[in-house]
Design an enzyme around this catalytic site. Structure first.
Site, PDB file in Angstrom:
ATOM      1  N   THR A  25       0.831  -1.208   0.000  1.00 21.09           N
ATOM      2  CA  THR A  25       0.000   0.000   0.000  1.00 21.09           C
ATOM      3  C   THR A  25       0.860   1.251   0.000  1.00 21.09           C
ATOM      4  O   THR A  25       0.605   2.201  -0.759  1.00 21.09           O
ATOM      5  CB  THR A  25      -0.919   0.004   1.236  1.00 21.09           C
ATOM      6  OG1 THR A  25      -1.651  -1.218   1.285  1.00 21.09           O
ATOM      7  CG2 THR A  25      -1.887   1.163   1.178  1.00 21.09           C
ATOM      8  N   THR A  26       1.894   1.276   0.853  1.00 23.56           N
ATOM      9  CA  THR A  26       2.773   2.440   0.938  1.00 23.56           C
ATOM     10  C   THR A  26       3.543   2.648  -0.355  1.00 23.56           C
ATOM     11  O   THR A  26       3.928   3.776  -0.682  1.00 23.56           O
ATOM     12  CB  THR A  26       3.740   2.273   2.128  1.00 23.56           C
ATOM     13  OG1 THR A  26       2.977   2.016   3.309  1.00 23.56           O
ATOM     14  CG2 THR A  26       4.576   3.521   2.340  1.00 23.56           C
TER      15      THR A  26
ATOM     16  N   TYR B 216     -13.036  -4.255  -1.829  1.00 26.58           N
ATOM     17  CA  TYR B 216     -14.205  -3.792  -2.586  1.00 26.58           C
ATOM     18  C   TYR B 216     -15.239  -4.888  -2.823  1.00 26.58           C
ATOM     19  O   TYR B 216     -16.420  -4.699  -2.544  1.00 26.58           O
ATOM     20  CB  TYR B 216     -13.815  -3.153  -3.932  1.00 26.58           C
ATOM     21  CG  TYR B 216     -15.002  -2.535  -4.642  1.00 26.58           C
ATOM     22  CD1 TYR B 216     -15.549  -1.339  -4.167  1.00 26.58           C
ATOM     23  CD2 TYR B 216     -15.604  -3.142  -5.736  1.00 26.58           C
ATOM     24  CE1 TYR B 216     -16.667  -0.781  -4.782  1.00 26.58           C
ATOM     25  CE2 TYR B 216     -16.711  -2.582  -6.349  1.00 26.58           C
ATOM     26  CZ  TYR B 216     -17.238  -1.408  -5.872  1.00 26.58           C
ATOM     27  OH  TYR B 216     -18.343  -0.868  -6.472  1.00 26.58           O
TER      28      TYR B 216
ATOM     29  N   TYR C  10      -2.498 -10.282   4.745  1.00 26.67           N
ATOM     30  CA  TYR C  10      -2.532  -8.880   5.172  1.00 26.67           C
ATOM     31  C   TYR C  10      -3.978  -8.518   5.489  1.00 26.67           C
ATOM     32  O   TYR C  10      -4.825  -8.469   4.603  1.00 26.67           O
ATOM     33  CB  TYR C  10      -1.961  -7.999   4.065  1.00 26.67           C
ATOM     34  CG  TYR C  10      -1.955  -6.509   4.319  1.00 26.67           C
ATOM     35  CD1 TYR C  10      -2.133  -5.962   5.575  1.00 26.67           C
ATOM     36  CD2 TYR C  10      -1.741  -5.632   3.252  1.00 26.67           C
ATOM     37  CE1 TYR C  10      -2.112  -4.599   5.786  1.00 26.67           C
ATOM     38  CE2 TYR C  10      -1.715  -4.259   3.448  1.00 26.67           C
ATOM     39  CZ  TYR C  10      -1.904  -3.741   4.716  1.00 26.67           C
ATOM     40  OH  TYR C  10      -1.896  -2.396   4.908  1.00 26.67           O
TER      41      TYR C  10
ATOM     42  N   ARG D  15      -9.207  -0.471   5.163  1.00 29.68           N
ATOM     43  CA  ARG D  15      -8.990  -0.199   3.745  1.00 29.68           C
ATOM     44  C   ARG D  15      -9.780  -1.138   2.833  1.00 29.68           C
ATOM     45  O   ARG D  15     -10.148  -0.757   1.725  1.00 29.68           O
ATOM     46  CB  ARG D  15      -7.498  -0.317   3.399  1.00 29.68           C
ATOM     47  CG  ARG D  15      -6.641   0.821   3.926  1.00 29.68           C
ATOM     48  CD  ARG D  15      -5.210   0.686   3.414  1.00 29.68           C
ATOM     49  NE  ARG D  15      -4.354   1.753   3.873  1.00 29.68           N
ATOM     50  CZ  ARG D  15      -4.185   2.919   3.253  1.00 29.68           C
ATOM     51  NH1 ARG D  15      -4.856   3.175   2.143  1.00 29.68           N
ATOM     52  NH2 ARG D  15      -3.366   3.829   3.734  1.00 29.68           N
TER      53      ARG D  15
ATOM     54  N   LYS E 237       0.077 -10.085   8.552  1.00 30.33           N
ATOM     55  CA  LYS E 237       0.321  -8.680   8.850  1.00 30.33           C
ATOM     56  C   LYS E 237      -1.008  -8.126   9.346  1.00 30.33           C
ATOM     57  O   LYS E 237      -1.983  -8.063   8.598  1.00 30.33           O
ATOM     58  CB  LYS E 237       0.788  -7.905   7.614  1.00 30.33           C
ATOM     59  CG  LYS E 237       0.884  -6.388   7.856  1.00 30.33           C
ATOM     60  CD  LYS E 237       1.168  -5.629   6.567  1.00 30.33           C
ATOM     61  CE  LYS E 237       1.156  -4.114   6.821  1.00 30.33           C
ATOM     62  NZ  LYS E 237       1.374  -3.339   5.570  1.00 30.33           N
TER      63      LYS E 237
ATOM     64  N   ILE F 258       5.612  -4.496   9.752  1.00 31.62           N
ATOM     65  CA  ILE F 258       5.819  -3.926   8.418  1.00 31.62           C
ATOM     66  C   ILE F 258       5.533  -2.446   8.553  1.00 31.62           C
ATOM     67  O   ILE F 258       4.389  -2.036   8.748  1.00 31.62           O
ATOM     68  CB  ILE F 258       4.941  -4.628   7.375  1.00 31.62           C
ATOM     69  CG1 ILE F 258       5.375  -6.096   7.260  1.00 31.62           C
ATOM     70  CG2 ILE F 258       5.057  -3.926   6.016  1.00 31.62           C
ATOM     71  CD1 ILE F 258       4.541  -6.924   6.298  1.00 31.62           C
TER      72      ILE F 258
END
Length: 292
Positions: free
Chosen positions: A47-48, A110, A136, A141, A162, A204
Site C-alpha cells: 500500500t505504501t 471492494y 494482510y 482499507r 500482517k 511492516i
C-alpha cells in the site's frame, strides 16, 4: 517449503517518482539506506508503495529490483495482493520467480468476499505458488475482516499475518490458538510496541522509510525483551508515527523523504501531495524522532 526467519522491522517501501515515472535511482538509494541502517527486511509494492497506481510492468520491475539490491542481505516480502484471485496468483508467481522470500497478500478489497471466499482465495494462491504467504488484514482499507486464521494456518504455505487492525488482543489470541510458529507482524507503527509485548514478531513499518535506524533499534530492543529501551524509543517515534498518517498515506512520508533530500514528494493520483498545514507537524515529529 523452507521457512525463513521473519522477525523485526520490515520497511513498507515507498515508490519514488520523478516527472510521473518511477525513479529507479532514488529507489536504489532508499533501499541501500534501509539496509545500511539495520532494518530486518523489505516490503516493496505494498500500500505504501502505491501499488494500486503502478502498472503490472512497474510492479514486477520493483520486486525484481528490490531482490537484486538486497542480494540476500535481508529478506524481501513482495506485495502480491489483488481482489482477483487469478491476478494475485500471477503476482505471487512473479515474486517467486524474482527470488522474493515471501509474498504479502491483502484480503480482497471492494468485492468483500465471505469468510469461505477468503479461505478459498488464499488456499488457491498457496496451492498455485510455492512461496511463503503472509496474509494482510486491514479492514479499514478493504472493508472485510478475516476470521478464518486458524483454518488458514493449516494450509501449507500460509505462514503468518500482517495485522493492521490495531487490536492488541488479537496477537495473544492468535498465538494461543495457532501456536508459536505462526508469524505475527504488526501493520500499525503506533501500536507495534503493544503488539510485540503480546507476542508479535515484528512490524511492516511505514515510519522506517524515514527513520530506519531508530526503528531498527526499537525492534531490536523489543526482540531482546528490553522493554525499558523500547519504551524510550517509542516515545521518540510516536509523534512521527501519527504525523505520517495526518494526510493520505504515503504523502506525508514522501514529504519527509523529500525534506531529507532522498526523493521527490510526488505521488500518483488519487493521492495528492500532503497539505501545507501538516508539514510543520511532520518536521517537528521528525526532529523529535532523530534527537540523540
Amino acid at each position: 517449503m523452507a521457512q525463513i526467519p521473519l522477525t523485526g522491522v520490515f520497511t513498507a517501501l515507498v515508490t519514488p517518482f520523478r516527472d510521473g515515472a518511477v525513479d529507479e535511482a532514488a529507489f536504489v538509494a532508499l533501499v541501500e539506506r534501509q539496509i545500511d541502517a539495520g532494518v530486518h527486511g523489505l516490503v516493496p509494492v505494498g500500500t505504501t508503495g502505491e501499488t494500486a497506481t503502478l502498472s503490472h510492468a512497474e510492479h514486477r520491475r520493483l520486486v525484481t529490483l528490490t531482490v537484486e539490491i538486497a542480494a540476500g542481505r535481508v529478506p524481501v516480502i513482495a506485495g502480491a495482493g489483488s481482489n482477483s484471485t487469478a491476478e494475485a496468483v500471477e503476482l505471487a508467481e512473479h515474486a517467486k520467480a524474482a527470488g522474493a522470500d515471501a509474498a504479502l497478500v491483502v484480503t480482497p478489497y471492494y468485492n468483500r468476499p465471505s469468510q469461505e471466499g477468503l479461505f478459498q482465495h488464499y488456499s488457491a494462491i498457496a496451492a498455485a505458488v510455492d512461496i511463503p504467504l503472509i496474509i494482510y488484514n486491514v479492514p479499514a482499507r478493504t472493508g472485510v475482516d478475516i476470521a478464518t486464521l486458524a483454518r488458514l494456518s493449516t494450509v501449507p504455505g500460509i505462514v503468518g499475518i500482517k495485522d493492521a487492525t490495531g487490536d492488541m488482543g488479537r496477537a495473544s489470541e492468535q498465538r494461543r490458538l495457532i501456536g508459536p510458529d505462526w508469524i505475527m507482524l504488526s501493520g500499525d507503527d503506533a501500536s507495534a510496541l503493544g503488539y510485540m509485548a503480546h507476542g508479535g514478531h515484528g512490524c511492516i513499518s511505514v515510519t522506517a522509510n524515514v527513520t530506519p535506524d531508530v526503528c531498527a533499534r526499537f525492534f531490536n530492543a523489543c526482540l531482546a525483551d528490553d522493554w525499558k529501551a523500547a519504551l524510550a524509543l517509542q516515545d521518540r517515534l510516536i509523534h512521527l508515527h501519527k504525523a505520517l498518517f495526518a494526510d493520505a498515506s504515503p504523502a506525508p512520508t514522501k514529504f519527509a523523504l523529500a525534506h531529507l533530500g532522498l526523493c521527490t514528494n510526488e505521488n500518483r493520483l488519487p493521492i495528492s501531495m500532503c497539505t501545507d498545514e501538516i508539514k510543520p507537524l511532520i518536521l517537528s515529529a521528525l526532529a523529535e524522532a532523530n534527537r540523540s
